[in-house]
Scaffold this motif. Structure first.
Motif, PDB file in Angstrom:
ATOM      1  N   VAL A 253       0.262  -1.084   0.195  1.00 25.52           N
ATOM      2  CA  VAL A 253      -0.004  -0.075   0.150  1.00 25.52           C
ATOM      3  C   VAL A 253       0.871   0.940   0.041  1.00 25.52           C
ATOM      4  O   VAL A 253       0.335   1.987  -0.712  1.00 25.52           O
ATOM      5  CB  VAL A 253      -1.133   0.111   1.015  1.00 25.52           C
ATOM      6  CG1 VAL A 253      -1.470   1.826   1.424  1.00 25.52           C
ATOM      7  CG2 VAL A 253      -2.397  -1.414   0.951  1.00 25.52           C
ATOM      8  N   ALA A 254       1.639   1.100   0.894  1.00 21.14           N
ATOM      9  CA  ALA A 254       2.599   2.363   1.004  1.00 21.14           C
ATOM     10  C   ALA A 254       4.131   2.178  -0.434  1.00 21.14           C
ATOM     11  O   ALA A 254       4.588   4.024  -0.966  1.00 21.14           O
ATOM     12  CB  ALA A 254       4.231   2.560   1.323  1.00 21.14           C
ATOM     13  N   GLY A 255       4.210   1.045  -0.488  1.00 21.45           N
ATOM     14  CA  GLY A 255       4.542   1.296  -2.407  1.00 21.45           C
ATOM     15  C   GLY A 255       3.927   1.810  -3.532  1.00 21.45           C
ATOM     16  O   GLY A 255       3.948   2.560  -3.959  1.00 21.45           O
TER      17      GLY A 255
ATOM     18  N   GLY B 152      10.938   6.237   6.080  1.00 20.76           N
ATOM     19  CA  GLY B 152      10.251   6.919   4.987  1.00 20.76           C
ATOM     20  C   GLY B 152       8.977   7.201   4.853  1.00 20.76           C
ATOM     21  O   GLY B 152       8.663   8.225   3.854  1.00 20.76           O
ATOM     22  N   LEU B 153       8.381   6.625   4.933  1.00 17.45           N
ATOM     23  CA  LEU B 153       6.621   6.509   5.160  1.00 17.45           C
ATOM     24  C   LEU B 153       6.428   8.034   6.206  1.00 17.45           C
ATOM     25  O   LEU B 153       5.507   8.927   5.365  1.00 17.45           O
ATOM     26  CB  LEU B 153       5.944   5.802   5.554  1.00 17.45           C
ATOM     27  CG  LEU B 153       4.181   5.855   6.311  1.00 17.45           C
ATOM     28  CD1 LEU B 153       4.193   5.455   4.123  1.00 17.45           C
ATOM     29  CD2 LEU B 153       4.197   3.857   6.233  1.00 17.45           C
TER      30      LEU B 153
ATOM     31  N   VAL C 215      -0.810   7.671   7.369  1.00 17.22           N
ATOM     32  CA  VAL C 215      -0.923   7.244   9.255  1.00 17.22           C
ATOM     33  C   VAL C 215      -1.081   6.164   9.062  1.00 17.22           C
ATOM     34  O   VAL C 215      -0.815   5.204  10.679  1.00 17.22           O
ATOM     35  CB  VAL C 215      -2.298   8.466   9.171  1.00 17.22           C
ATOM     36  CG1 VAL C 215      -2.150   8.723  10.982  1.00 17.22           C
ATOM     37  CG2 VAL C 215      -1.555  10.142   9.548  1.00 17.22           C
ATOM     38  N   VAL C 216      -1.962   5.623   8.491  1.00 23.59           N
ATOM     39  CA  VAL C 216      -2.417   4.147   8.966  1.00 23.59           C
ATOM     40  C   VAL C 216      -1.651   3.101   8.865  1.00 23.59           C
ATOM     41  O   VAL C 216      -1.177   2.472   9.248  1.00 23.59           O
ATOM     42  CB  VAL C 216      -4.491   3.987   8.584  1.00 23.59           C
ATOM     43  CG1 VAL C 216      -4.298   2.087   8.138  1.00 23.59           C
ATOM     44  CG2 VAL C 216      -4.871   4.570   8.716  1.00 23.59           C
ATOM     45  N   ALA C 217      -0.986   3.413   7.501  1.00 26.92           N
ATOM     46  CA  ALA C 217       0.261   2.808   7.189  1.00 26.92           C
ATOM     47  C   ALA C 217       1.941   2.586   8.474  1.00 26.92           C
ATOM     48  O   ALA C 217       1.780   1.965   8.568  1.00 26.92           O
ATOM     49  CB  ALA C 217       1.149   3.097   5.462  1.00 26.92           C
TER      50      ALA C 217
END
Length: 507
Positions: A16-18, A80-81, A178-180
């Motif tokens: 999801v982040a990617g 990084g996120l 934020v959720v990730a």
């Protein structure tokens, strides 16, 4: 680590982040007119909003991958996120050109920190026989995020209006980020060797960073810097990268180098990196020139232009999902099939747009683009899987980052070359957008054809090696079965590159 039942949850967070970071490569394309009008950007500033992201993205991939290998991938990924989420908020709040450009540069840098950790986490959390499926999901993520960007951007502009819609392109990242972060801290495992203090090769980091900047900068600024003197920077970049290779060979004699140069002696990795570079030079330029043609040439809205590329996105998702089931059996042969389908699909799209003129052209090109998308799904994730299949887990982050750096360089090369031809033909034809698009489209096809030649070289070379048995020996075996003399992926001693003699016969 592979018995951890949470590894699929951890993979979901990483993908999801990617997806979010790769989406920001293409989603801005349809919003550029709105951004230009709202912030009064010049053409040069507009170029930096689009290309500056790719520049810093590519710059940090390898150093960040190496840092994650040495210090632990989870914390680097989450850092990084967090930075990407904050930079997205800053971009959405921008009130000037400089503010937005700086925010985009920071966004790209944060994306470069995150992305190499994803392939490293797959290598770390999954045994070799299990990796086809997660790498297939990673390939689907890459393909869908790049292709669906224009559609999502057009939809946000349609919903929130020209003035505010482009800001929501960036605001969308905030709740996802934020959720990730919360779920990533809970689900992504911490590697035991996270306290490692091996050398991070700062000289290698500096040389690689300088070389990448010098090489990419004239490509990013190709339309803004007049004259040929700018290409001297690319030459200087090549010289610095050559010096980087010399340094890595020397440094690697006593320490763990930033890039394990011995990996390029492994056919699966070396040719896989070349295929990725060439394919991304053609793959990502399709959306760049097609959305321009649809909006400026055929009068499509941002939303309709996004809808027109949706067949490619859907095909890419299906192809990537299917490829995970067959990559272990057919190996690089699957990549060859995918590249052929991309070429056939793009040629079909050109034919459809030639035969069906006017506003209906986008609908006529939908099926050929679906075929090209299916082929793309058979290229990206299998190539990634095969290229990393012989990489030791301890080097997975940096090795995956080198592949992604090649993809970013390929993207910059493709946009520069295809964009230059597109606008040159547009000027020569006095505003004939159709002629400009078709000429540029065939240059993208040329990149894919050269990638196909590299893939065929791998297949044909494998047939001539001793012990080659048949067309199914192109990749790791299903169920983890090992043939006599076959080296199981990912089982090398940490820090030791696999030697050419240990390469599977057919990859």
């Amino acid at each position: 680590m592979t018995s951890d039942p949470q590894r699929w949850r951890a993979l979901t967070v990483a993908l999801v982040a990617g997806f979010m970071t790769l989406l920001d490569v293409s989603i801005v394309n349809v919003a550029l007119p709105s951004i230009r009008d709202e912030l009064q950007l010049s053409s040069g500033e507009l170029q930096w909003v689009l290309s500056g992201y790719a520049l810093t993205f590519g710059l940090l991939l390898v150093p960040a991958g190496r840092f994650g290998d040495a210090r632990g991938r989870r914390n680097v990924f989450i850092a990084g996120l967090v930075l990407f989420t904050l930079a997205s908020a800053a971009a959405g709040l921008a009130t000037s050109a400089l503010w937005l450009i700086v925010a985009r540069l920071v966004q790209g840098a944060a994306a470069g920190v995150m992305n190499p950790q994803i392939s490293g986490l797959i290598q770390e959390m999954f045994d070799p026989p299990e990796r086809a499926r997660p790498f297939g999901l990673l390939g689907a993520t890459i393909g869908i995020s790049t292709a669906v960007g224009p559609l999502l951007g057009g939809l946000l502009i349609a919903v929130f209006g020209e003035a505010e819609g482009w800001r929501w392109i960036f605001y969308l990242n905030i709740p996802i980020g934020v959720v990730a972060v919360i779920l990533g801290r809970r689900w992504i495992p911490v590697r035991r060797s996270e306290k490692s203090r091996e050398s991070l090769d700062p000289v290698g980091v500096a040389l690689l960073g300088l070389g990448v900047v010098l090489f990419l900068l004239p490509l990013v600024q190709e339309r803004e810097w007049q004259g040929n003197a700018k290409w001297l920077l690319a030459v200087a970049g090549a010289l610095v990268l050559a010096l980087f290779v010399v340094w890595e060979r020397r440094f690697g004699r006593e320490h763990t180098a930033l890039v394990e140069l011995g990996l390029f002696k492994v056919r699966s990795y070396g040719l896989g990196a070349l295929i990725g570079l060439l394919y991304f030079a053609g793959f990502t330029t399709i959306f760049f020139i097609y959305t321009l043609y649809l909006q400026s040439g055929l009068g499509y809205s941002a939303l309709l232009a996004g809808l027109a590329v949706t067949p490619f996105a859907l095909g890419s998702a299906v192809g990537a999902a299917v490829s995970g089931r067959f990559v272990n059996r057919y190996g690089r042969h699957l990549v060859v099939l995918g590249l052929v389908m991309v070429i056939v699909g793009l040629a079909g799209a050109d034919l459809a747009l030639t035969v069906v003129e006017g506003h209906a052209g986008g609908a006529a090109a939908a099926f050929p683009l679906l075929v090209a998308g299916l082929g793309s799904g058979l290229v990206i994730s299998p190539n990634q899987n095969l290229s990393l299949s012989q990489v030791p887990v301890a080097r997975a982050g940096s090795a995956g980052a080198v592949l992604q750096t090649g993809q970013r360089i390929g993207t910059a090369m493709g946009i520069a070359a295809v964009g230059a031809l597109f606008f040159a033909r547009l000027a020569d034809s006095r505003g004939d957008w159709g002629s400009a698009f078709r000429g540029a489209l065939w240059l993208t096809v040329a990149f894919v054809v050269v990638a196909l030649a590299a893939a065929l070289t791998d297949v044909l070379t494998g047939r001539r090696l001793p012990g080659s048995a048949g067309p199914r020996d192109g990749g790791p075996r299903e169920g983890g079965r090992r043939e006599h003399g076959r080296h199981e992926p990912g089982r090398h001693a940490a820090g030791a590159a696999p030697q050419p003699s240990s390469v599977p016969d057919r990859r």
